[in-house]
Design a protein around this motif. Structure first.
Motif, mmCIF file in Angstrom:
data_model
loop_
_atom_site.group_PDB
_atom_site.id
_atom_site.type_symbol
_atom_site.label_atom_id
_atom_site.label_comp_id
_atom_site.label_asym_id
_atom_site.label_seq_id
_atom_site.Cartn_x
_atom_site.Cartn_y
_atom_site.Cartn_z
ATOM 1 N N ASP A 1 1.973 -11.540 1.424
ATOM 2 C CA ASP A 1 0.900 -10.668 0.949
ATOM 3 C C ASP A 1 -0.306 -11.552 0.626
ATOM 4 O OD1 ASP A 1 -0.804 -8.918 -0.354
ATOM 5 O OD2 ASP A 1 0.755 -8.012 -1.586
ATOM 6 N N CYS A 2 -1.435 -11.277 1.273
ATOM 7 C CA CYS A 2 -2.613 -12.142 1.124
ATOM 8 C C CYS A 2 -3.483 -11.775 -0.077
ATOM 9 C CB CYS A 2 -3.460 -12.084 2.397
ATOM 10 S SG CYS A 2 -2.604 -12.733 3.852
ATOM 11 N N ARG A 3 -3.168 -10.708 -0.779
ATOM 12 C CA ARG A 3 -3.968 -10.324 -1.934
ATOM 13 C C ARG A 3 -3.849 -11.374 -3.036
ATOM 14 N NH1 ARG A 3 -1.323 -6.057 0.164
ATOM 15 N NH2 ARG A 3 -2.468 -4.117 0.631
ATOM 16 N N VAL B 1 -8.808 -11.643 -2.028
ATOM 17 C CA VAL B 1 -8.692 -10.199 -1.839
ATOM 18 C C VAL B 1 -8.131 -9.594 -3.120
ATOM 19 C CG1 VAL B 1 -7.690 -8.363 -0.422
ATOM 20 C CG2 VAL B 1 -8.242 -10.590 0.613
ATOM 21 N N SER C 1 0.826 -1.206 0.000
ATOM 22 C CA SER C 1 0.000 0.000 0.000
ATOM 23 C C SER C 1 0.860 1.256 0.000
ATOM 24 C CB SER C 1 -0.939 -0.003 1.208
ATOM 25 O OG SER C 1 -1.841 -1.080 1.151
ATOM 26 N N VAL D 1 -11.321 -8.750 3.452
ATOM 27 C CA VAL D 1 -10.427 -9.773 3.991
ATOM 28 C C VAL D 1 -11.270 -10.689 4.880
ATOM 29 C CG1 VAL D 1 -8.305 -10.241 5.256
ATOM 30 C CG2 VAL D 1 -8.551 -8.106 3.976
ATOM 31 N N ASP E 1 -6.258 -7.222 -5.896
ATOM 32 C CA ASP E 1 -4.935 -6.610 -5.922
ATOM 33 C C ASP E 1 -4.976 -5.125 -5.586
ATOM 34 O OD1 ASP E 1 -3.700 -8.966 -6.549
ATOM 35 O OD2 ASP E 1 -3.598 -8.590 -8.706
ATOM 36 N N ASN E 2 -6.142 -4.490 -5.769
ATOM 37 C CA ASN E 2 -6.229 -3.051 -5.512
ATOM 38 C C ASN E 2 -6.662 -2.735 -4.077
ATOM 39 O OD1 ASN E 2 -8.809 -4.005 -5.832
ATOM 40 N ND2 ASN E 2 -9.548 -2.266 -7.042
ATOM 41 N N TYR E 3 -6.701 -3.745 -3.211
ATOM 42 C CA TYR E 3 -7.053 -3.516 -1.803
ATOM 43 C C TYR E 3 -5.978 -2.668 -1.141
ATOM 44 C CZ TYR E 3 -8.021 -4.359 3.134
ATOM 45 O OH TYR E 3 -8.274 -4.193 4.468
ATOM 46 N N CYS F 1 -2.633 -6.100 4.670
ATOM 47 C CA CYS F 1 -3.157 -7.386 4.206
ATOM 48 C C CYS F 1 -2.017 -8.393 4.129
ATOM 49 C CB CYS F 1 -3.837 -7.207 2.844
ATOM 50 S SG CYS F 1 -4.820 -8.633 2.316
#
Length: 446
Positions: free
Chosen positions: A300-302, A311, A170, A198, A313-315, A319
């Motif tokens: 990274d959980c995205r 989740v 982020s 999430v 990619d743009n979250y 995360c």
């Protein structure tokens, strides 16, 4: 000790946003480990074309305002909601007195941008003076502050961001959007902020119990790890050729059949070499051959298939989940130690791919670890640290994470050189750094 003379302190306030985001359990763990501080150094002699300082500051301020309108959590405040026990990001607080983003203009006499950017060893005191602090030890807490400092022959942009609102990915998404706006380019996609994206079992109640566990005295949120004395930090540029040779060496030392081998990634290879170099630098007086040793990193959980629904990619938020590799020092000290280390790291990578949220409560997992036998890895070889931060006058000459002060800490970003090269910044105790340096560099050229 270098000091920055503060010339101006102002605030950048975007239009107010009627949005309140309750912290998820992934966010909540960071309330007492809040700071991400990063400095971007621009050297006027490095081929860039820096505008006059006043014009540069004006452009940064205006483009920051435009960017915050798209990233309203960064201009808000983290607040405590005693009626429910929640902590939340109140985006409407940007419009309140003292709200918005603190924007500091400074100058540092005698600080040469070229030297600060070029030295392998960090000038830790100078780097610390080039980034702002955040008011975070009680809620409401700031989320973002910016400092722009005039240097001799260049300029520094320092940011401080609250880790309960952003993770590393982020941070770079925001910096890329800000730099794009400063260039007059609006090509960075829109972020999403909904913490419900999430899917942690327990949802809001899990977030509340996490707050009670790690920040029981809200609205007070004292830092869990008060700053200690500065430790030496050194940056290595691991070229694509170095990485290729290291991966080949690991493959050649691996005892499993070739059909069962997966070629190590750049991350696995560099983390493994750092781990072995760390153990060797502390053996035999601080780490014995029979000791267990550990390497921790974040996943990274995205976009992970182990989360339903995945989740996006743009979250925009925190995360990440923890990963802990374990080995015996004896295995890492052996001739094939780097392969043993790589295998242990790779096992954790595979485990995280299958169940990304299994170690979401990573602070609990780390509470028992002996810190003198522990390597902590942050960042990613994929973070486009230089490419993302082109504000219109060229890429930074150097960027570093300032909030690294634990012996055995490794921070990774994609290197300025590109082509798969990786910038690896390491923090070590003074009496260990030379031994670490020797083994790390010799292993890259062997």
């Amino acid at each position: 000790m270098p000091t920055a003379k503060i010339v101006e302190v102002g605030r950048v306030t975007p239009p107010p946003e009627d949005l309140v985001l309750r912290l998820s359990a992934l966010d909540a763990q960071w309330l007492t480990i809040p700071l991400i501080q990063r400095v971007l150094l621009f050297d006027d002699s490095a081929g860039g074309q820096l505008p006059p300082f006043e014009s540069l500051v004006s452009s940064l301020r205006a483009s920051l305002a435009a960017t915050l309108a798209r990233f309203p959590p960064l201009a808000g405040r983290i607040v405590f909601m005693p009626s429910t026990g929640d902590a939340a990001i109140d985006c409407s607080a940007a419009d309140s007195e003292g709200g918005g983003v603190r924007f500091v203009v400074a100058e540092m006499e005698g600080a040469d941008a070229r030297k600060l950017a070029g030295d392998t060893d960090h000038d830790v005191d100078a780097f610390k003076a080039l980034v702002p602090e955040l008011a975070v030890e009680a809620l409401p807490a700031e989320v973002l502050a910016v400092q722009v400092t005039r240097l001799e022959g260049g300029v520094a942009i320092g940011v401080a961001m609250h880790h309960a609102v952003v993770d590393g990915r982020s941070v770079w998404r925001f910096l890329e959007a800000w730099a794009s706006a400063c260039r007059g380019d609006d090509s960075v996609g829109a972020p999403t902020f909904d913490r419900a994206a999430v899917a942690l079992p327990g949802g809001e109640e899990l977030a509340r119990s996490t707050l009670r566990k790690y920040a029981p005295d809200l609205p007070l949120a004292p830092k869990m790890f008060p700053p200690g004395p500065n430790l030496p930090r050194r940056t290595f540029i691991v070229t694509a050729q170095h990485i290729h040779r290291l991966k080949q060496r690991i493959s050649n030392l691996t005892t499993s059949p070739p059909s069962a081998q997966a070629a190590p990634s750049s991350f696995v290879a560099i983390a493994a070499l750092t781990w072995v170099s760390f153990v060797r630098s502390k053996h035999p007086d601080a780490i014995s051959a029979d000791d267990d040793v550990y390497l921790f990193f974040f996943c990274d959980c995205r976009g992970r298939r182990g989360i339903d629904p995945p989740v996006g990619d743009n979250y925009f938020g925190t995360c990440i989940s923890g990963c802990l590799a374990k080995a015996t020092a004896r295995d890492l000290l052996a001739e094939g130690g780097v392969a043993a280390a790589a295998a242990a790291v790779q096992r954790e990578v595979r485990r995280a791919a299958e169940d990304p949220l299994a170690s979401w409560d990573w602070m609990d997992d780390l509470s028992w670890l002996p810190l003198d036998r522990f390597v902590n890895v942050s960042g990613s070889a994929r973070f486009p640290a230089y490419e993302a931060a082109n504000f219109g006058w060229g890429t930074p000459t150097r960027t570093e994470l300032v909030t690294m002060n634990n012996g055995g800490q490794l921070v990774l970003v994609a290197a300025k050189e590109g082509g798969g090269a990786v910038q690896a910044s390491v923090c070590m105790e003074p009496d260990r750094m030379d031994a670490f340096n020797s083994h790390f560099l010799n292993s890259l050229v062997d």
